[in-house]
Design a protein around this motif. Structure first.
Motif, PDB file in Angstrom:
ATOM      1  N   TRP A   1      16.402 -34.228 -29.065  1.00  0.00           N
ATOM      2  CA  TRP A   1      15.882 -34.005 -30.358  1.00  0.00           C
ATOM      3  C   TRP A   1      14.916 -34.926 -30.674  1.00  0.00           C
ATOM      4  N   ASN A   2      13.392 -35.057 -29.438  1.00  0.00           N
ATOM      5  CA  ASN A   2      12.493 -36.593 -30.117  1.00  0.00           C
ATOM      6  C   ASN A   2      11.308 -36.198 -30.280  1.00  0.00           C
ATOM      7  N   PRO A   3      11.385 -35.987 -32.512  1.00  0.00           N
ATOM      8  CA  PRO A   3      10.284 -35.365 -32.610  1.00  0.00           C
ATOM      9  C   PRO A   3       9.209 -36.012 -32.717  1.00  0.00           C
ATOM     10  N   PRO A   4       8.078 -35.273 -33.050  1.00  0.00           N
ATOM     11  CA  PRO A   4       6.337 -35.786 -32.612  1.00  0.00           C
ATOM     12  C   PRO A   4       6.173 -36.859 -33.833  1.00  0.00           C
ATOM     13  N   SER A   5       5.447 -37.279 -33.225  1.00  0.00           N
ATOM     14  CA  SER A   5       5.013 -38.413 -34.145  1.00  0.00           C
ATOM     15  C   SER A   5       3.989 -38.443 -34.765  1.00  0.00           C
ATOM     16  N   THR A   6       3.636 -37.528 -35.192  1.00  0.00           N
ATOM     17  CA  THR A   6       2.924 -36.914 -36.415  1.00  0.00           C
ATOM     18  C   THR A   6       2.993 -35.215 -36.332  1.00  0.00           C
ATOM     19  N   VAL A   7       3.512 -34.162 -38.036  1.00  0.00           N
ATOM     20  CA  VAL A   7       3.914 -32.927 -37.981  1.00  0.00           C
ATOM     21  C   VAL A   7       2.695 -32.225 -37.564  1.00  0.00           C
ATOM     22  N   PRO A   8       2.855 -31.034 -36.619  1.00  0.00           N
ATOM     23  CA  PRO A   8       2.184 -30.018 -35.767  1.00  0.00           C
ATOM     24  C   PRO A   8       1.420 -29.601 -36.549  1.00  0.00           C
ATOM     25  N   THR A   9      -0.534 -29.155 -36.398  1.00  0.00           N
ATOM     26  CA  THR A   9      -0.321 -28.838 -37.709  1.00  0.00           C
ATOM     27  C   THR A   9      -0.048 -27.375 -38.357  1.00  0.00           C
ATOM     28  N   CYS A  10       0.648 -26.609 -37.173  1.00  0.00           N
ATOM     29  CA  CYS A  10       1.254 -25.109 -37.430  1.00  0.00           C
ATOM     30  C   CYS A  10       2.234 -25.317 -38.419  1.00  0.00           C
TER      31      CYS A  10
ATOM     32  N   GLU B   1      20.511 -30.285 -31.862  1.00  0.00           N
ATOM     33  CA  GLU B   1      20.636 -29.393 -32.002  1.00  0.00           C
ATOM     34  C   GLU B   1      20.238 -29.702 -33.758  1.00  0.00           C
ATOM     35  N   ARG B   2      21.071 -30.292 -34.608  1.00  0.00           N
ATOM     36  CA  ARG B   2      21.064 -29.468 -35.950  1.00  0.00           C
ATOM     37  C   ARG B   2      19.512 -30.736 -36.550  1.00  0.00           C
ATOM     38  N   ASP B   3      19.873 -32.130 -35.843  1.00  0.00           N
ATOM     39  CA  ASP B   3      18.555 -32.871 -35.904  1.00  0.00           C
ATOM     40  C   ASP B   3      16.999 -32.235 -35.257  1.00  0.00           C
ATOM     41  N   LEU B   4      16.910 -30.845 -34.788  1.00  0.00           N
ATOM     42  CA  LEU B   4      15.453 -30.070 -35.148  1.00  0.00           C
ATOM     43  C   LEU B   4      15.917 -28.995 -35.548  1.00  0.00           C
ATOM     44  N   ALA B   5      16.953 -28.299 -36.525  1.00  0.00           N
ATOM     45  CA  ALA B   5      16.824 -27.625 -37.096  1.00  0.00           C
ATOM     46  C   ALA B   5      16.471 -28.384 -38.827  1.00  0.00           C
ATOM     47  N   ILE B   6      17.434 -29.354 -39.293  1.00  0.00           N
ATOM     48  CA  ILE B   6      16.769 -30.290 -40.266  1.00  0.00           C
ATOM     49  C   ILE B   6      15.612 -30.700 -39.864  1.00  0.00           C
ATOM     50  N   TYR B   7      14.063 -31.306 -38.854  1.00  0.00           N
ATOM     51  CA  TYR B   7      12.935 -31.308 -38.545  1.00  0.00           C
ATOM     52  C   TYR B   7      12.186 -30.430 -39.307  1.00  0.00           C
ATOM     53  N   MET B   8      12.614 -28.705 -38.284  1.00  0.00           N
ATOM     54  CA  MET B   8      11.668 -27.755 -38.930  1.00  0.00           C
ATOM     55  C   MET B   8      12.064 -27.490 -40.804  1.00  0.00           C
ATOM     56  N   LEU B   9      13.261 -27.127 -40.766  1.00  0.00           N
ATOM     57  CA  LEU B   9      13.265 -27.620 -42.145  1.00  0.00           C
ATOM     58  C   LEU B   9      12.647 -28.051 -43.682  1.00  0.00           C
TER      59      LEU B   9
ATOM     60  N   GLU C   1      30.870 -21.646 -40.937  1.00  0.00           N
ATOM     61  CA  GLU C   1      29.244 -21.460 -41.848  1.00  0.00           C
ATOM     62  C   GLU C   1      28.842 -22.252 -42.900  1.00  0.00           C
ATOM     63  N   LEU C   2      30.562 -22.379 -43.653  1.00  0.00           N
ATOM     64  CA  LEU C   2      30.038 -23.193 -44.719  1.00  0.00           C
ATOM     65  C   LEU C   2      29.600 -24.735 -44.681  1.00  0.00           C
ATOM     66  N   GLU C   3      30.621 -25.346 -43.049  1.00  0.00           N
ATOM     67  CA  GLU C   3      30.361 -26.606 -42.839  1.00  0.00           C
ATOM     68  C   GLU C   3      28.936 -26.567 -42.386  1.00  0.00           C
ATOM     69  N   MET C   4      28.255 -25.364 -41.340  1.00  0.00           N
ATOM     70  CA  MET C   4      26.283 -25.358 -41.070  1.00  0.00           C
ATOM     71  C   MET C   4      25.921 -24.913 -42.945  1.00  0.00           C
ATOM     72  N   LEU C   5      26.383 -24.569 -43.758  1.00  0.00           N
ATOM     73  CA  LEU C   5      24.993 -24.351 -44.660  1.00  0.00           C
ATOM     74  C   LEU C   5      25.329 -25.914 -45.505  1.00  0.00           C
ATOM     75  N   LYS C   6      25.958 -27.158 -45.276  1.00  0.00           N
ATOM     76  CA  LYS C   6      26.081 -28.140 -45.927  1.00  0.00           C
ATOM     77  C   LYS C   6      25.295 -29.148 -44.989  1.00  0.00           C
ATOM     78  N   GLU C   7      25.294 -29.187 -43.915  1.00  0.00           N
ATOM     79  CA  GLU C   7      24.034 -29.407 -43.296  1.00  0.00           C
ATOM     80  C   GLU C   7      22.666 -29.803 -42.997  1.00  0.00           C
ATOM     81  N   LEU C   8      22.165 -27.613 -43.630  1.00  0.00           N
ATOM     82  CA  LEU C   8      21.515 -27.606 -42.733  1.00  0.00           C
ATOM     83  C   LEU C   8      20.444 -26.755 -44.805  1.00  0.00           C
TER      84      LEU C   8
END
Length: 414
Positions: free
Chosen positions: A336-345, A364-372, A392-399
């Motif tokens: 995951w390489n996030p964009p320099s600016t947050v997309p308009t959408c 994947e975790r980095d991408l999911a956290i970025y979206m949230l 599920e509990l681990e995913m809940l903690k992470e995201l």
């Protein structure tokens, strides 16, 4: 039976249309009243699948005996599903089809299994039928389109793994279908056609499948009225691709593996719903101003960069779904390489984020956290994962626990 027999002939014929052809004919023995009713049934179906040779002989005798007695002025549909055998040779198939065409058939559905032979079973009068509305051909039928072609009523054409006499066959057929609205072309991997030209101004639905590593040399698509577009092309050849803009496009399914997709991407910028899987990243400069629903296949190495590009180029995106297309397999970690600016959408319109087969690896975790963290109008975020991949509990903690841009977002696991 007496009460049924008192019904009008038109109604009884209507009842017989719901029966297989052989059963409809068998009603002739019920009584004098029923003796000839089957002759007016406007739907015919002959199928020898799973038949023994003796059963095929009986079917052959049945067709030869009863078809000449048929009296319906208009055949609503003729469906053939036959195999090349000692009883069903091309001359017989031509005779059956020609008979139906001469009586103004509206729908033809022909499957004739003859592999590895390429057999011409289509009579010449088929190509000048004024009544034909639907034509479906499959299973290695040879499409040898004559110079004289005119199908003024044809609206639906399906060509599934047929064989083309030459590279002009398909183009000649399509150019003489002035009201064609729906086209499905599924290329057989053993065919020799290498250049495909689809120019149909009236077309509204197009599905084109060219199989893996087929070796295509060129693709031209000019369909300005298209609303629904499905393209599956898996070819490593550096062929030319010219796809003109489709201003009325509503939905597109793009699954492609070829080097240059610039023309293709430029043609679908008006789309509202898009499913896409691409081996390469498209060039900058395109805007999907009407795109609201995006499903991105995550199986390719460039998925991360393609996602960033699509987010930046889709200012009105409302739904994002990461998944795997049928027969596609995810075989690596998404870097995951996030964009320099947050997309308009993400700041104004994105309301739903969905991810199937989430495994929880670092990319994947980095991408999911970025979206949230950045989708400020998000209403729902749904993550599906295999139980063996991440508890599920681990995913809940992470995201779920990290800060989110949308405080009203409903976070769901499945």
């Amino acid at each position: 039976m007496d009460k049924i027999s008192r019904l009008p002939d038109e109604l009884l014929v209507k009842v017989l249309t719901f029966l297989p052809t052989k059963e409809a004919v068998s009603t002739s023995i019920l009584s004098k009243r029923w003796e000839h009713l089957w002759m007016w049934v406007p739907k015919l179906e002959y199928d020898d699948q799973h038949y023994s040779e003796s059963d095929r002989k009986k079917l052959w005798c049945f067709i030869v005996r009863t078809l000449p007695l048929h009296k319906a002025h208009v055949i609503e549909s003729l469906r053939l599903k036959l195999s090349n055998s000692r009883y069903f040779k091309p001359p017989l198939i031509k005779w059956i089809v020609a008979n139906a065409v001469s009586r103004n058939v509206r729908e033809l559905d022909i499957s004739y299994s003859s592999y590895p032979e390429k057999l011409n079973i289509l009579p010449s009068n088929l190509y000048t039928s004024k009544s034909l509305v639907i034509l479906k051909l499959s299973d290695w039928i040879l499409l040898a389109v004559p110079p004289m072609v005119c199908l003024p009523s044809l609206k639906t054409l399906q060509l599934q793994q047929v064989a083309y006499f030459n590279e002009e066959s398909l183009q000649r057929l399509l150019s003489n279908c002035p009201v064609l609205e729906e086209l499905m072309v599924d290329i057989w991997e053993g065919d020799n056609t290498r250049k495909f030209t689809i120019i149909v101004p009236s077309l509204q639905r197009l599905s084109l499948h060219i199989p893996f590593d087929y070796g295509i040399d060129g693709l031209v698509i000019k369909t300005p009225s298209l609303k629904y577009f499905k393209l599956r092309v898996h070819s490593s050849n550096n062929h030319y691709c010219l796809v003109e803009h489709m201003p009325n496009l509503i939905e597109a399914y793009i699954d492609v593996e070829f080097p240059n997709i610039k023309s293709l991407i430029g043609s679908i910028t008006s789309v509202k719903r898009l499913k896409i899987c691409s081996e390469v990243l498209y060039d900058e400069g395109f805007i999907f101003s009407q795109l609201e629903h995006l499903k991105l296949c995550r199986c390719k190495d460039c998925t991360s960069n393609l996602l960033v590009r699509l987010l930046k180029d889709s200012p009105n995106l409302r739904v994002l779904y990461l998944y795997e297309m049928i027969d596609h397999y995810y075989c690596g970690i998404i870097p995951w390489n996030p964009p320099s600016t947050v997309p308009t959408c993400m700041l104004s319109s994105l309301q739903s984020f969905n991810w199937s087969a989430y495994s929880g690896v670092p990319g994947e975790r980095d991408l999911a956290i970025y979206m949230l963290k950045n989708a400020s109008h998000l209403k729902t975020a749904t993550i599906w994962s295999e139980e063996c991949d991440i508890p599920e509990l681990e995913m809940l903690k992470e995201l779920a626990f990290p800060s989110r841009a949308s405080t009203t977002c409903e976070f769901m696991f499945d």
